[in-house]
Scaffold this motif. Structure first.
Motif, PDB file in Angstrom:
ATOM      1  N   TYR A 149       0.965  -1.069  -0.030  1.00 40.48           N
ATOM      2  CA  TYR A 149      -0.112  -0.018   0.022  1.00 40.48           C
ATOM      3  C   TYR A 149       0.855   1.112  -0.053  1.00 40.48           C
ATOM      4  N   PRO A 150       0.380   2.098  -0.801  1.00 42.20           N
ATOM      5  CA  PRO A 150      -0.734   2.347  -1.783  1.00 42.20           C
ATOM      6  C   PRO A 150      -0.235   1.701  -3.053  1.00 42.20           C
ATOM      7  N   ALA A 151      -1.181   1.566  -4.197  1.00 39.51           N
ATOM      8  CA  ALA A 151      -0.874   0.846  -5.192  1.00 39.51           C
ATOM      9  C   ALA A 151       0.226   1.425  -6.270  1.00 39.51           C
ATOM     10  N   GLN A 152       0.586   2.867  -6.380  1.00 37.64           N
ATOM     11  CA  GLN A 152       1.338   3.464  -6.933  1.00 37.64           C
ATOM     12  C   GLN A 152       2.719   3.995  -5.761  1.00 37.64           C
ATOM     13  N   ASN A 153       3.928   3.754  -6.172  1.00 37.55           N
ATOM     14  CA  ASN A 153       4.772   3.903  -5.237  1.00 37.55           C
ATOM     15  C   ASN A 153       4.686   3.603  -4.015  1.00 37.55           C
ATOM     16  N   PRO A 154       4.462   2.130  -3.705  1.00 37.19           N
ATOM     17  CA  PRO A 154       4.321   1.416  -2.548  1.00 37.19           C
ATOM     18  C   PRO A 154       5.066   1.804  -1.441  1.00 37.19           C
ATOM     19  N   GLN A 155       4.711   2.029  -0.575  1.00 38.29           N
ATOM     20  CA  GLN A 155       5.400   2.384   0.689  1.00 38.29           C
ATOM     21  C   GLN A 155       5.420   1.310   2.146  1.00 38.29           C
ATOM     22  N   TYR A 156       4.363   0.652   2.106  1.00 38.56           N
ATOM     23  CA  TYR A 156       3.976  -0.338   3.231  1.00 38.56           C
ATOM     24  C   TYR A 156       4.072  -1.652   2.810  1.00 38.56           C
ATOM     25  N   ALA A 157       4.240  -2.719   3.158  1.00 37.23           N
ATOM     26  CA  ALA A 157       3.775  -4.127   3.178  1.00 37.23           C
ATOM     27  C   ALA A 157       3.154  -4.455   4.346  1.00 37.23           C
ATOM     28  N   ILE A 158       1.725  -5.025   4.037  1.00 34.31           N
ATOM     29  CA  ILE A 158       0.994  -5.274   5.169  1.00 34.31           C
ATOM     30  C   ILE A 158       0.868  -7.047   4.769  1.00 34.31           C
ATOM     31  N   VAL A 159       0.788  -7.560   6.012  1.00 32.96           N
ATOM     32  CA  VAL A 159       0.239  -8.964   6.081  1.00 32.96           C
ATOM     33  C   VAL A 159      -0.883  -8.978   7.019  1.00 32.96           C
ATOM     34  N   VAL A 160      -1.825  -9.981   6.589  1.00 33.61           N
ATOM     35  CA  VAL A 160      -2.827 -10.216   7.678  1.00 33.61           C
ATOM     36  C   VAL A 160      -3.013 -11.796   7.965  1.00 33.61           C
ATOM     37  N   PHE A 161      -2.971 -12.271   9.114  1.00 37.73           N
ATOM     38  CA  PHE A 161      -3.065 -13.802   9.224  1.00 37.73           C
ATOM     39  C   PHE A 161      -4.149 -13.860  10.167  1.00 37.73           C
ATOM     40  N   ILE A 162      -4.900 -14.843   9.937  1.00 38.05           N
ATOM     41  CA  ILE A 162      -6.103 -15.361  10.579  1.00 38.05           C
ATOM     42  C   ILE A 162      -6.004 -16.865  11.046  1.00 38.05           C
ATOM     43  N   GLU A 163      -6.041 -17.502  12.074  1.00 36.98           N
ATOM     44  CA  GLU A 163      -5.990 -18.925  12.233  1.00 36.98           C
ATOM     45  C   GLU A 163      -7.086 -19.297  12.094  1.00 36.98           C
ATOM     46  N   ASN A 164      -7.316 -20.536  11.362  1.00 38.25           N
ATOM     47  CA  ASN A 164      -8.243 -21.003  11.025  1.00 38.25           C
ATOM     48  C   ASN A 164      -9.629 -20.060  10.499  1.00 38.25           C
ATOM     49  N   GLY A 165      -9.174 -19.078   9.529  1.00 42.10           N
ATOM     50  CA  GLY A 165     -10.109 -18.299   9.330  1.00 42.10           C
ATOM     51  C   GLY A 165     -10.762 -18.917   7.827  1.00 42.10           C
ATOM     52  N   GLN A 166     -10.301 -19.686   7.264  1.00 45.52           N
ATOM     53  CA  GLN A 166     -10.955 -20.596   6.391  1.00 45.52           C
ATOM     54  C   GLN A 166     -10.644 -20.206   5.100  1.00 45.52           C
ATOM     55  N   SER A 167     -10.843 -18.619   4.797  1.00 44.51           N
ATOM     56  CA  SER A 167     -11.095 -17.947   3.419  1.00 44.51           C
ATOM     57  C   SER A 167     -10.136 -16.602   3.632  1.00 44.51           C
ATOM     58  N   GLY A 168      -9.114 -16.559   2.720  1.00 39.22           N
ATOM     59  CA  GLY A 168      -8.195 -15.579   2.812  1.00 39.22           C
ATOM     60  C   GLY A 168      -8.892 -14.103   2.305  1.00 39.22           C
ATOM     61  N   ASN A 169      -9.881 -14.842   1.284  1.00 42.22           N
ATOM     62  CA  ASN A 169     -10.696 -13.532   0.676  1.00 42.22           C
ATOM     63  C   ASN A 169     -11.504 -12.906   1.786  1.00 42.22           C
ATOM     64  N   ARG A 170     -12.457 -13.919   2.372  1.00 44.41           N
ATOM     65  CA  ARG A 170     -13.416 -13.529   3.040  1.00 44.41           C
ATOM     66  C   ARG A 170     -12.960 -12.942   4.502  1.00 44.41           C
ATOM     67  N   ALA A 171     -11.966 -13.551   5.243  1.00 50.25           N
ATOM     68  CA  ALA A 171     -11.584 -13.421   6.526  1.00 50.25           C
ATOM     69  C   ALA A 171     -10.450 -12.410   6.718  1.00 50.25           C
ATOM     70  N   ALA A 172      -9.300 -12.407   5.798  1.00 50.33           N
ATOM     71  CA  ALA A 172      -8.370 -11.675   5.849  1.00 50.33           C
ATOM     72  C   ALA A 172      -8.327 -10.285   5.223  1.00 50.33           C
ATOM     73  N   ALA A 173      -8.758 -10.542   3.688  1.00 53.86           N
ATOM     74  CA  ALA A 173      -8.722  -9.321   2.961  1.00 53.86           C
ATOM     75  C   ALA A 173      -9.383  -7.998   3.403  1.00 53.86           C
ATOM     76  N   PRO A 174     -10.656  -8.322   4.160  1.00 55.22           N
ATOM     77  CA  PRO A 174     -11.268  -6.858   4.695  1.00 55.22           C
ATOM     78  C   PRO A 174     -10.308  -6.273   5.866  1.00 55.22           C
ATOM     79  N   LEU A 175      -9.575  -7.008   6.616  1.00 50.64           N
ATOM     80  CA  LEU A 175      -8.754  -6.678   7.559  1.00 50.64           C
ATOM     81  C   LEU A 175      -7.544  -6.148   7.091  1.00 50.64           C
ATOM     82  N   PHE A 176      -7.000  -6.253   5.754  1.00 47.75           N
ATOM     83  CA  PHE A 176      -5.950  -5.806   5.075  1.00 47.75           C
ATOM     84  C   PHE A 176      -6.693  -4.306   4.628  1.00 47.75           C
ATOM     85  N   ALA A 177      -7.760  -4.214   4.275  1.00 49.90           N
ATOM     86  CA  ALA A 177      -8.494  -2.938   3.855  1.00 49.90           C
ATOM     87  C   ALA A 177      -8.429  -2.005   4.879  1.00 49.90           C
ATOM     88  N   GLN A 178      -8.721  -2.373   6.046  1.00 50.38           N
ATOM     89  CA  GLN A 178      -9.010  -1.543   7.127  1.00 50.38           C
ATOM     90  C   GLN A 178      -7.346  -1.175   7.647  1.00 50.38           C
TER      91      GLN A 178
END
Length: 536
Positions: free
Chosen positions: A490-519
């Protein structure tokens, strides 16, 4: 003759009286000396404050709240000043009848006066504590047990402030009120350690995890210098009451950001990098039918109906397992494993002396000679494990244009009013810039059109990769535990930060982790950490 005897007797009496007077005077002088020797000092240890731990902006992460302690010399004046500070009249009378000075907690500095010295003493951990897995905690004796408190225990003890009050005492142990109290201070509260953490962002990440009611971690890293701006782990614990967390079933004392887990499809970015380095065309297509037979073992795609004919960009965007299984076979175990080593997989990240993350596990070449194991490796499954910090390091290398930066938590040391910065390690180029830029483009497609659309922040755009990592471990209901990941920049152009979200037993990276990345990306922007321009 009689007169002479009388005169001699008078002289003798005089001389004897003189001797007695002299002996009495000498004896009294010795008594005075002994009494003087018996007169001594009495010292109250008010506080022994450890050095302070700061964030990257100089905000306190410990010692940021205080309570008041009074050093009390029992006398009529101090008794009057402190009467309202006691819970009962009996308690007040009993304490004020003591001869020796004593310490007591008071509500404010307003009670200071004759016989009462009041000090503001920092609380090591306040109600607003943050980053307990990084800061750590001290035991009942004030010795650091985990985190920064443990690793830098000796430094923090030596850099703190000690406050004592010394009283003059008479021969029978009573304080001499007329002599007053001598206040002794050593060291400085301001000396201590500066971390790379940003307090506001750290607290925001902790709130994101708590609100989601998940077990997991969020890591935010500056892609240019490796400074970790936030590293949150959930569930958390109260450093003021560690005992209550010891036997909790969800292990709140474990720092999940530093632990190793199955990583799943985030690893596909590394496989893609290896393919591009081998000269395999990104336009090369593969027809995904939803499953693949590898040496008699059936592997299913995440989309059971299949993705049809797709190229590398589409395979990353829609996280096609079958595409990457065949791609791994084409690359070969040795080259693929060498690329993983180049990115730092299976290598612990040393954050300070005697403080490092888990190593994770990288399959050996012999293990990868098994076609099924190589197939698993191609989409981040099987024997492969890594930490959220390692995945963040991989994302940062891609986002920075191919430079692998060493993650770090220590910015420097503040002593004597001066900041002594720790030297950062130089970045190591592991990918050509064109390869990194192509991968960045694919990651943006993931967020714009692919499996990571829920990761899109409110402004600025992003690039990333989802993952749903099977563990081969099943819960009491017979359901497999599947970890959810989203790693991106983040951001898309000239990125400044790498962000990783990990959820134990979150089942779906799209549904569980991706929204927390956006936040989290939104929090980065809200904290004023994006430099140089306005974001769309």
């Amino acid at each position: 003759m009689g007169k002479r005897i009388v005169a001699l007797f008078g002289v003798a009496v005089f001389l004897f009286s003189s001797i007695l007077w002299r002996l009495s005077w000498i004896s009294r002088k010795e008594d005075f000396a002994q009494a003087a020797n018996r007169q001594s000092t009495y010292t109250l240890e008010v506080s022994s404050i450890r050095g302070t731990i700061y964030d990257c902006q100089g905000q306190k992460l410990v010692n940021d709240s205080a309570h008041y302690l009074a050093a009390v010399l029992p006398c009529n004046e101090s008794a009057a000043l402190l009467r309202e500070e006691f819970s009962s009249e009996d308690a007040w009378r009993k304490k004020m009848s003591e001869q020796a000075p004593f310490l007591m907690e008071v509500r404010s500095e307003a009670v200071a006066g004759e016989g009462v010295e009041v000090f503001s003493v920092p609380d090591r951990y306040s109600d607003d504590y943050t980053a307990p897995h990084i800061i750590g905690y001290v035991d009942a004796d004030g010795v650091g047990q985990t985190g920064v408190e443990r690793v830098f225990n000796d430094f923090l003890e030596s850099m703190g402030e000690k406050i004592r009050v010394r009283y003059q005492m008479d021969a029978i142990g009573r304080a001499l009120s007329g002599d007053g109290a001598e206040i002794l201070q050593e060291g400085s509260q301001s000396d201590g350690i500066v971390l790379t953490l940003h307090k506001g962002l750290q607290q925001a990440c902790e709130q994101i995890l708590n609100k989601a009611k998940v077990s997991g971690a969020i890591v935010v890293m500056d892609i240019q210098n490796g400074g970790i701006k936030a590293v949150a782990s959930a569930p958390s614990f109260d450093p003021r009451n560690v005992a209550s967390a010891m036997y909790e079933p969800d292990s709140p004392l474990v720092n999940r950001a530093f632990g190793a887990y199955a990583v799943g499809s985030t690893f596909k970015l590394l496989v893609a990098a290896a393919a591009l380095e081998q000269g395999i065309s990104p336009q090369k297509t593969y027809v995904c039918d939803g499953w693949l037979d590898v040496d008699g073992q059936i592997f299913k795609c995440n989309q059971l109906s299949g993705h049809g004919e797709i190229d590398l960009e589409e395979a990353i965007a829609h996280s096609c397992n079958c595409y990457f299984i065949q791609l791994a076979a084409e690359i070969g175990a040795r080259d693929l494993r060498q690329m993983a080593l180049r990115f730092g997989f299976s290598q612990e990240d040393l954050l300070a002396d005697a403080w490092q993350t888990a190593k994770g596990n990288l399959p050996t070449e012999e293990q990868l000679e098994n076609p099924a194991e190589l197939a698993n490796f191609g989409f981040g499954q099987g024997l492969l494990t890594a930490t959220p910090v390692q995945i963040c390091k991989m994302i940062a290398a891609i986002a920075s244009g191919g430079n692998l930066t060493v993650p770090r938590l220590i910015e420097g040391f503040y002593t004597g009013g001066e900041m002594q910065k720790e030297a950062a390690f130089s970045a190591n180029r592991i990918l050509p810039e064109k390869t990194a830029e192509r991968l960045q483009s694919y990651m943006k497609t993931v967020v714009l059109e692919g499996s990571g659309q829920l990761a899109a922040p409110a402004a600025g755009g992003a690039g990333g990769k989802t993952a749903s990592a099977q563990t081969g471990i099943y819960d009491e209901n017979g359901e497999e535990i599947v970890h959810a990941w989203f790693g991106g920049f983040y951001p898309a152009q000239n990125p400044q930060y790498a962000i990783v979200v990990f959820i134990e037993n979150g089942q779906s990276g799209n549904r569980a982790a991706a929204p927390l990345f956006a936040q989290t990306a939104d929090a980065v922007l809200a904290q004023g950490l994006i430099e140089g321009r306005e974001l769309p």
